[in-house]
Enzyme design. Structure first.
Site, PDB file in Angstrom:
ATOM      1  N   CYS A  39       0.738  -1.036  -0.086  1.00 18.75           N
ATOM      2  CA  CYS A  39      -0.204  -0.046  -0.090  1.00 18.75           C
ATOM      3  C   CYS A  39       1.077   1.283   0.007  1.00 18.75           C
ATOM      4  CB  CYS A  39      -0.936  -0.138   1.263  1.00 18.75           C
ATOM      5  SG  CYS A  39      -1.898   1.273   1.623  1.00 18.75           S
ATOM      6  N   THR A  41       0.405   3.585   1.871  1.00 21.78           N
ATOM      7  CA  THR A  41       0.891   3.829   3.450  1.00 21.78           C
ATOM      8  C   THR A  41       2.027   3.152   3.779  1.00 21.78           C
ATOM      9  OG1 THR A  41      -1.438   4.403   3.968  1.00 21.78           O
ATOM     10  CG2 THR A  41       0.065   3.096   5.661  1.00 21.78           C
ATOM     11  N   HIS A  44       4.689   5.609   3.048  1.00 23.45           N
ATOM     12  CA  HIS A  44       4.476   6.684   3.968  1.00 23.45           C
ATOM     13  C   HIS A  44       5.425   6.142   5.232  1.00 23.45           C
ATOM     14  CE1 HIS A  44       1.102   8.553   1.537  1.00 23.45           C
ATOM     15  NE2 HIS A  44       2.270   8.785   1.065  1.00 23.45           N
ATOM     16  N   GLU A  65      -2.577  -5.254   4.818  1.00 16.63           N
ATOM     17  CA  GLU A  65      -3.644  -5.862   4.054  1.00 16.63           C
ATOM     18  C   GLU A  65      -3.550  -7.366   3.872  1.00 16.63           C
ATOM     19  OE1 GLU A  65      -3.907  -2.059   1.144  1.00 16.63           O
ATOM     20  OE2 GLU A  65      -3.509  -3.901   0.326  1.00 16.63           O
ATOM     21  N   CYS A  94     -10.832  -3.632  20.763  1.00 18.05           N
ATOM     22  CA  CYS A  94     -11.245  -4.415  22.325  1.00 18.05           C
ATOM     23  C   CYS A  94     -12.779  -5.007  22.286  1.00 18.05           C
ATOM     24  CB  CYS A  94     -10.902  -3.377  23.310  1.00 18.05           C
ATOM     25  SG  CYS A  94     -12.292  -1.899  23.479  1.00 18.05           S
ATOM     26  N   CYS A  97     -15.266  -0.811  24.278  1.00 14.81           N
ATOM     27  CA  CYS A  97     -15.366   0.577  24.374  1.00 14.81           C
ATOM     28  C   CYS A  97     -16.661   1.330  23.414  1.00 14.81           C
ATOM     29  CB  CYS A  97     -14.012   1.528  23.629  1.00 14.81           C
ATOM     30  SG  CYS A  97     -13.890   1.200  21.925  1.00 14.81           S
ATOM     31  N   CYS A 100     -16.199   0.600  19.661  1.00  7.95           N
ATOM     32  CA  CYS A 100     -16.554  -0.672  19.268  1.00  7.95           C
ATOM     33  C   CYS A 100     -17.935  -1.212  19.435  1.00  7.95           C
ATOM     34  CB  CYS A 100     -15.601  -1.574  20.207  1.00  7.95           C
ATOM     35  SG  CYS A 100     -14.050  -1.742  19.669  1.00  7.95           S
ATOM     36  N   CYS A 108     -11.680   2.573  17.794  1.00  6.59           N
ATOM     37  CA  CYS A 108     -11.411   1.952  18.902  1.00  6.59           C
ATOM     38  C   CYS A 108     -10.249   2.475  19.884  1.00  6.59           C
ATOM     39  CB  CYS A 108     -10.984   0.558  18.706  1.00  6.59           C
ATOM     40  SG  CYS A 108     -10.632  -0.327  20.374  1.00  6.59           S
ATOM     41  N   ASP A 200      -6.811  10.389 -14.074  1.00  4.77           N
ATOM     42  CA  ASP A 200      -5.348   9.710 -13.870  1.00  4.77           C
ATOM     43  C   ASP A 200      -4.421  10.113 -14.861  1.00  4.77           C
ATOM     44  OD1 ASP A 200      -4.710   7.121 -11.906  1.00  4.77           O
ATOM     45  OD2 ASP A 200      -3.544   7.494 -13.654  1.00  4.77           O
TER      46      ASP A 200
HETATM   47 ZN    ZN Z   1      -3.085   0.696   3.149  1.00  6.94          ZN
HETATM   48 ZN    ZN Z   2     -12.718  -0.781  21.448  1.00  3.27          ZN
END
Ligand code: ZN
Ligand code: ZN
Length: 323
Positions: A39, A41, A44, A65, A94, A97, A100, A108, A200
């Site tokens: 990705c 990311t 990054h 992923e 969790c 919370c 969640c 979360c 693009d």
């Molecule tokens: Zn990603």
């Molecule tokens: Zn949570």
């Protein structure tokens, strides 16, 4: 096992041998990875953009992923069994919370993000939890759908949020027909009657989008990536009065005069991956053949080649690492 590990920011990760994850809690699930998506990311993260947000300790394993087969489960896991094919929601949550309980997994307050804040799935095995795994039809192969865990989920989540606004007669501009954009186009087609315009830099990428539902395509002539180096400003200029800009790619900054925002009532909406239910819904669309992924498969050992191809803009579709 082998894993793609980041040791230092601004340096390429290393492919090295580390010990396999172990079950330590009753809700732990260990997945044998069948495919891990690469990705933007990840680039990054390597550049250190996420260091302050996640506080992760280096070295650690990249890969957020993930899809594969259940390899081992904790004593309280009842929703999957060893051998099940699963796609992995990016967050370990969790379940207790407020976020969640409302189904907003990404918010979360007591979560971990494998591949971002703890060890991820660019490896033979990944440790996650029972709440994160979506059981799949065994006919699906993890390498074919792994990228839906994040790229696909993020695209679906944004389209689902936008869908009440996209009544017949509206126009939607998708900036970027890459790993995430090509899934977003298909989700727009599956969920809304909006007219889809895709922008693009690559005529080849645009050509492919015609098969996925693009009504019009526009070749961008600038030197920009999605959400970085100019595209975010182009997007603001494309908004109609009271239009909405869903920000999905990232890296740049938005600087919009507040008078422009109030005088035209334009909206800016952030999008962070998606919920568990979004992922389950996206897998239904995939099983129905309404969303297909354009992937480029690399062996885990060739992870650095895949990273280079993504970084240099030569990777078409989504890069998938297969151990
Ligand atoms: Zn990603
Ligand atoms: Zn949570």
């Amino acid at each position: 096992m082998k894993a793609v590990r980041l040791h230092h920011y601004h340096e390429q990760p290393k492919i090295e041998e580390i010990s396999e994850p172990k079950i330590t809690g009753p809700h732990d699930v260990i997945v044998r990875i069948g495919g891990a998506g690469l990705c933007r990311t990840d680039l990054h993260i390597i550049e250190g953009q996420w260091a302050k947000i996640t506080g992760v300790t280096l070295p650690y394993t990249l890969g957020h992923e993930n899809a594969g087969w259940v390899h081992e489960i904790g004593s309280a896991v009842s929703n999957v069994a060893v051998g099940d094919t699963v796609i992995v929601h990016p967050l370990i949550t969790c379940g207790l919370c407020r976020a969640c309980r409302a189904g907003n997994d990404m918010h979360c307050i007591n979560s971990a993000f494998p591949g971002v804040s703890v060890d991820g799935g660019m490896a033979n095995f990944l440790k996650t939890s029972a709440r994160a795994v979506v059981k799949l039809n065994p006919s699906l192969h993890p390498k074919d759908i792994a990228a839906l865990a994040d790229a696909g989920l993020t695209a679906y989540h944004a389209v689902k949020k936008a869908s009440p606004l996209l009544y017949p007669g509206t126009k939607t501009v998708v900036i970027g027909a890459g790993g995430l954009g090509h899934i977003g186009i298909q989700c727009l087609k599956a969920l809304t009657p909006t007219e889809i315009i895709v922008v693009d830099r690559s005529p080849a990428a645009l050509e492919l989008t015609r098969n996925w539902g693009a009504d019009h395509t526009v070749v961008a002539d600038g030197n920009h990536f999605v959400g970085e180096a100019g595209a975010e400003h182009d997007a603001v200029k494309m908004l109609r009065r009271a239009g909405s800009h869903f920000i999905i790619g990232y890296g740049g900054s938005l600087n919009v005069p507040t008078i422009d925002i109030i005088s035209t009532e334009i909206n800016f909406i952030g999008n962070l991956v998606g919920t568990y239910n979004d992922l389950a819904e996206l897998m239904t669309l995939t099983a129905q053949g309404k969303v297909t992924l354009h992937t480029a498969i690399y062996p885990l050992d060739a992870a650095l080649d895949a990273i280079h191809a993504l970084d240099s803009g030569t990777l078409r579709g989504r890069g998938i690492l297969v151990p």
